[in-house]
Design a protein around this motif. Structure first.
Motif, PDB file in Angstrom:
ATOM      1  N   THR A  27     -91.373 -65.459  19.639  1.00 15.75           N
ATOM      2  CA  THR A  27     -91.756 -65.727  21.048  1.00 15.75           C
ATOM      3  C   THR A  27     -93.112 -66.524  21.068  1.00 15.75           C
ATOM      4  OG1 THR A  27     -92.679 -63.871  21.509  1.00 15.75           O
ATOM      5  CG2 THR A  27     -90.327 -64.024  21.811  1.00 15.75           C
ATOM      6  N   PHE A  81     -97.012 -63.639  29.314  1.00 14.94           N
ATOM      7  CA  PHE A  81     -96.311 -62.399  29.860  1.00 14.94           C
ATOM      8  C   PHE A  81     -95.941 -61.592  28.667  1.00 14.94           C
ATOM      9  CE2 PHE A  81     -95.713 -65.229  33.185  1.00 14.94           C
ATOM     10  CZ  PHE A  81     -95.807 -64.668  34.253  1.00 14.94           C
ATOM     11  N   VAL A  83     -94.215 -57.650  27.510  1.00 18.21           N
ATOM     12  CA  VAL A  83     -93.410 -56.237  28.063  1.00 18.21           C
ATOM     13  C   VAL A  83     -93.487 -55.447  26.798  1.00 18.21           C
ATOM     14  CG1 VAL A  83     -91.610 -54.974  29.092  1.00 18.21           C
ATOM     15  CG2 VAL A  83     -92.253 -57.228  29.976  1.00 18.21           C
ATOM     16  N   ARG A  88     -88.405 -53.110  27.979  1.00 10.13           N
ATOM     17  CA  ARG A  88     -87.509 -54.365  28.115  1.00 10.13           C
ATOM     18  C   ARG A  88     -86.374 -54.494  29.080  1.00 10.13           C
ATOM     19  NH1 ARG A  88     -89.297 -57.392  22.804  1.00 10.13           N
ATOM     20  NH2 ARG A  88     -91.657 -57.047  23.354  1.00 10.13           N
ATOM     21  N   GLY A  89     -85.983 -55.268  29.665  1.00  7.37           N
ATOM     22  CA  GLY A  89     -84.630 -55.303  30.613  1.00  7.37           C
ATOM     23  C   GLY A  89     -84.593 -54.331  31.648  1.00  7.37           C
ATOM     24  N   LEU A  90     -85.668 -53.928  32.146  1.00  7.56           N
ATOM     25  CA  LEU A  90     -85.972 -52.710  33.153  1.00  7.56           C
ATOM     26  C   LEU A  90     -86.347 -53.400  34.389  1.00  7.56           C
ATOM     27  CD1 LEU A  90     -87.163 -49.469  31.201  1.00  7.56           C
ATOM     28  CD2 LEU A  90     -84.769 -50.243  31.808  1.00  7.56           C
ATOM     29  N   GLY A  91     -86.662 -54.824  34.423  1.00  6.16           N
ATOM     30  CA  GLY A  91     -87.233 -55.444  35.368  1.00  6.16           C
ATOM     31  C   GLY A  91     -88.580 -55.526  35.596  1.00  6.16           C
ATOM     32  N   GLY A  93     -90.436 -57.524  33.445  1.00  8.37           N
ATOM     33  CA  GLY A  93     -90.939 -59.030  33.443  1.00  8.37           C
ATOM     34  C   GLY A  93     -90.474 -59.883  34.734  1.00  8.37           C
ATOM     35  N   ARG A  94     -89.434 -59.272  35.386  1.00  5.74           N
ATOM     36  CA  ARG A  94     -89.313 -59.947  36.597  1.00  5.74           C
ATOM     37  C   ARG A  94     -90.517 -59.674  37.597  1.00  5.74           C
ATOM     38  NH1 ARG A  94     -85.092 -62.243  39.105  1.00  5.74           N
ATOM     39  NH2 ARG A  94     -83.533 -61.803  37.492  1.00  5.74           N
ATOM     40  N   ASN A 121     -85.676 -68.056  22.900  1.00  7.68           N
ATOM     41  CA  ASN A 121     -86.042 -67.144  23.703  1.00  7.68           C
ATOM     42  C   ASN A 121     -85.275 -67.029  25.126  1.00  7.68           C
ATOM     43  OD1 ASN A 121     -87.226 -64.618  24.801  1.00  7.68           O
ATOM     44  ND2 ASN A 121     -89.388 -65.599  24.543  1.00  7.68           N
ATOM     45  N   LYS A 123     -83.660 -64.952  26.813  1.00  9.58           N
ATOM     46  CA  LYS A 123     -84.067 -64.074  28.095  1.00  9.58           C
ATOM     47  C   LYS A 123     -85.227 -64.505  28.890  1.00  9.58           C
ATOM     48  CE  LYS A 123     -85.298 -59.233  28.159  1.00  9.58           C
ATOM     49  NZ  LYS A 123     -85.381 -57.897  27.428  1.00  9.58           N
TER      50      LYS A 123
HETATM   51  C1  LIG Z   1     -89.498 -62.081  28.325  1.00  9.14           C
HETATM   52  C2  LIG Z   1     -90.035 -60.874  28.871  1.00  9.14           C
HETATM   53  C3  LIG Z   1     -91.221 -61.039  29.460  1.00  9.14           C
HETATM   54  C4  LIG Z   1     -88.996 -60.356  29.975  1.00  9.14           C
HETATM   55  O1  LIG Z   1     -89.331 -59.250  30.338  1.00  9.14           O
HETATM   56  P1  LIG Z   1     -88.125 -57.892  30.666  1.00  9.14           P
HETATM   57  O2  LIG Z   1     -88.938 -56.811  31.474  1.00  9.14           O
HETATM   58  O3  LIG Z   1     -87.593 -57.561  29.297  1.00  9.14           O
HETATM   59  O4  LIG Z   1     -87.280 -58.637  31.562  1.00  9.14           O
HETATM   60  P2  LIG Z   1     -86.416 -58.069  33.006  1.00  9.14           P
HETATM   61  O5  LIG Z   1     -85.856 -56.767  32.632  1.00  9.14           O
HETATM   62  O6  LIG Z   1     -87.353 -58.323  34.127  1.00  9.14           O
HETATM   63  O7  LIG Z   1     -85.202 -58.917  33.130  1.00  9.14           O
HETATM   64  C5  LIG Z   1     -85.195 -60.341  33.849  1.00  9.14           C
HETATM   65  C6  LIG Z   1     -84.253 -61.200  33.566  1.00  9.14           C
HETATM   66  O8  LIG Z   1     -84.336 -61.434  31.803  1.00  9.14           O
HETATM   67  C7  LIG Z   1     -83.121 -61.607  31.596  1.00  9.14           C
HETATM   68  N1  LIG Z   1     -82.425 -60.795  30.607  1.00  9.14           N
HETATM   69  C8  LIG Z   1     -83.052 -59.518  30.632  1.00  9.14           C
HETATM   70  N2  LIG Z   1     -82.323 -58.748  29.573  1.00  9.14           N
HETATM   71  C9  LIG Z   1     -81.774 -59.815  28.871  1.00  9.14           C
HETATM   72  C10 LIG Z   1     -80.644 -59.938  27.791  1.00  9.14           C
HETATM   73  N3  LIG Z   1     -80.736 -58.701  27.140  1.00  9.14           N
HETATM   74  N4  LIG Z   1     -80.008 -60.836  27.451  1.00  9.14           N
HETATM   75  C11 LIG Z   1     -80.313 -62.119  28.360  1.00  9.14           C
HETATM   76  N5  LIG Z   1     -81.085 -62.240  29.463  1.00  9.14           N
HETATM   77  C12 LIG Z   1     -81.647 -60.975  29.517  1.00  9.14           C
HETATM   78  C13 LIG Z   1     -82.006 -61.413  32.897  1.00  9.14           C
HETATM   79  O9  LIG Z   1     -81.996 -63.032  33.496  1.00  9.14           O
HETATM   80  C14 LIG Z   1     -82.984 -60.728  33.831  1.00  9.14           C
HETATM   81  O10 LIG Z   1     -82.550 -60.879  34.913  1.00  9.14           O
HETATM   82  P3  LIG Z   1     -81.429 -59.691  35.830  1.00  9.14           P
HETATM   83  O11 LIG Z   1     -82.413 -58.535  35.968  1.00  9.14           O
HETATM   84  O12 LIG Z   1     -81.251 -60.313  37.073  1.00  9.14           O
HETATM   85  O13 LIG Z   1     -80.400 -59.580  34.682  1.00  9.14           O
HETATM   86  C15 LIG Z   1     -90.141 -59.608  27.844  1.00  9.14           C
HETATM   87  O14 LIG Z   1     -88.595 -59.312  27.285  1.00  9.14           O
HETATM   88  C16 LIG Z   1     -91.089 -59.554  26.735  1.00  9.14           C
HETATM   89  O15 LIG Z   1     -92.091 -59.365  26.835  1.00  9.14           O
HETATM   90  N6  LIG Z   1     -90.396 -60.515  25.757  1.00  9.14           N
HETATM   91  C17 LIG Z   1     -91.454 -60.398  24.534  1.00  9.14           C
HETATM   92  C18 LIG Z   1     -92.625 -61.546  24.928  1.00  9.14           C
HETATM   93  C19 LIG Z   1     -91.972 -62.767  25.542  1.00  9.14           C
HETATM   94  O16 LIG Z   1     -91.109 -63.482  25.216  1.00  9.14           O
HETATM   95  N7  LIG Z   1     -92.894 -63.345  26.687  1.00  9.14           N
HETATM   96  C20 LIG Z   1     -92.410 -64.619  27.307  1.00  9.14           C
HETATM   97  C21 LIG Z   1     -92.945 -65.900  26.500  1.00  9.14           C
HETATM   98  S1  LIG Z   1     -92.508 -67.107  27.434  1.00  9.14           S
END
Ligand SMILES: CC(C)(COP(=O)(O)OP(=O)(O)OC[C@H]1O[C@@H](n2cnc3c(N)ncnc32)[C@H](O)[C@@H]1OP(=O)(O)O)[C@@H](O)C(=O)NCCC(=O)NCCS
Length: 162
Positions: A27, A81, A83, A88-91, A93-94, A121, A123
């Motif tokens: 990432t 960002f 998480v 992860r996947g719990l909102g 990031g949003r 990436n 997600k």
């Molecule tokens: C990318 C990241 C910041 C997202 O944070 P998160 O807390 O996991 O995401 P959320 O739970 O808020 O989900 C937000 C959205 O991501 C997407 N998402 C979440 N889980 C997903 C999955 N397993 N597959 C595809 N999309 C997914 C959806 O669009 C989701 O929206 P929804 O809640 O309406 O379905 C986090 O996964 C992270 O830190 N990843 C590693 C570092 C990184 O990639 N940083 C960003 C670099 S640009």
């Protein structure tokens, strides 16, 4: 969950999240062997606004907000960002994305740009699109993914003006 400005007492938790994120090499461009001191110096540069997301007394995420460029480009924000894998996947990031955009507006930035979103990436790309960002550029093979080799990176952008 609360979002609040980070303090030096959050450094250990931020480093734990940062280290785990860069370790997977999928990432961010940072060297997976980057030291704690280098990572914290990068995250806490003087121009950065750093926040943490805290849930039940645990730090579950962190983001930074800063000018994307000096001087004549400083009206455009940039952000990063991370998480915790367990959260992860719990909102988180949003929530951080929405908070960061609100902070950027509050600070008077006119736009926000992500310079290097790894195309695989999915997600992150989907989340940023849902929060209003558009892919405005593709950098062919710009990221050396730990598993997939050379993959594209996106430049993503959104205006913060009405
Ligand atoms: C990318 C990241 C910041 C997202 O944070 P998160 O807390 O996991 O995401 P959320 O739970 O808020 O989900 C937000 C959205 O991501 C997407 N998402 C979440 N889980 C997903 C999955 N397993 N597959 C595809 N999309 C997914 C959806 O669009 C989701 O929206 P929804 O809640 O309406 O379905 C986090 O996964 C992270 O830190 N990843 C590693 C570092 C990184 O990639 N940083 C960003 C670099 S640009």
């Amino acid at each position: 969950m609360i979002l609040r400005p980070a303090t030096t007492s959050d450094e250990e938790d931020i480093w734990a999240i940062f280290r785990a994120v860069i370790a997977t090499g999928d990432t961010y461009v940072f060297d997976p062997a980057m030291s704690r001191a280098e990572a914290l110096a990068y995250w806490f540069r003087p121009e950065n606004h750093v926040h943490v997301a805290e849930h039940d007394g645990q730090i579950v995420g962190t983001y930074l907000l800063k000018p994307n460029q000096p001087a004549l480009g400083a009206h455009v924000a940039n952000a990063a960002f991370m998480v915790a894998a367990s959260a992860r996947g719990l909102g988180v990031g949003r929530r951080m994305g929405e908070h960061c955009l609100a902070e950027a507006r509050r600070l008077g930035f006119r736009a926000m740009q992500f310079n290097f979103v790894v195309s695989t990436n999915e997600k992150a790309v989907r989340l940023w699109q849902q929060l209003g960002f558009e892919i405005v550029g593709r950098l062919p093979g710009a990221f050396r993914h730990a598993q997939r080799g050379f993959v594209d990176a996106y430049v993503m952008f959104q205006s913060l003006e009405k």
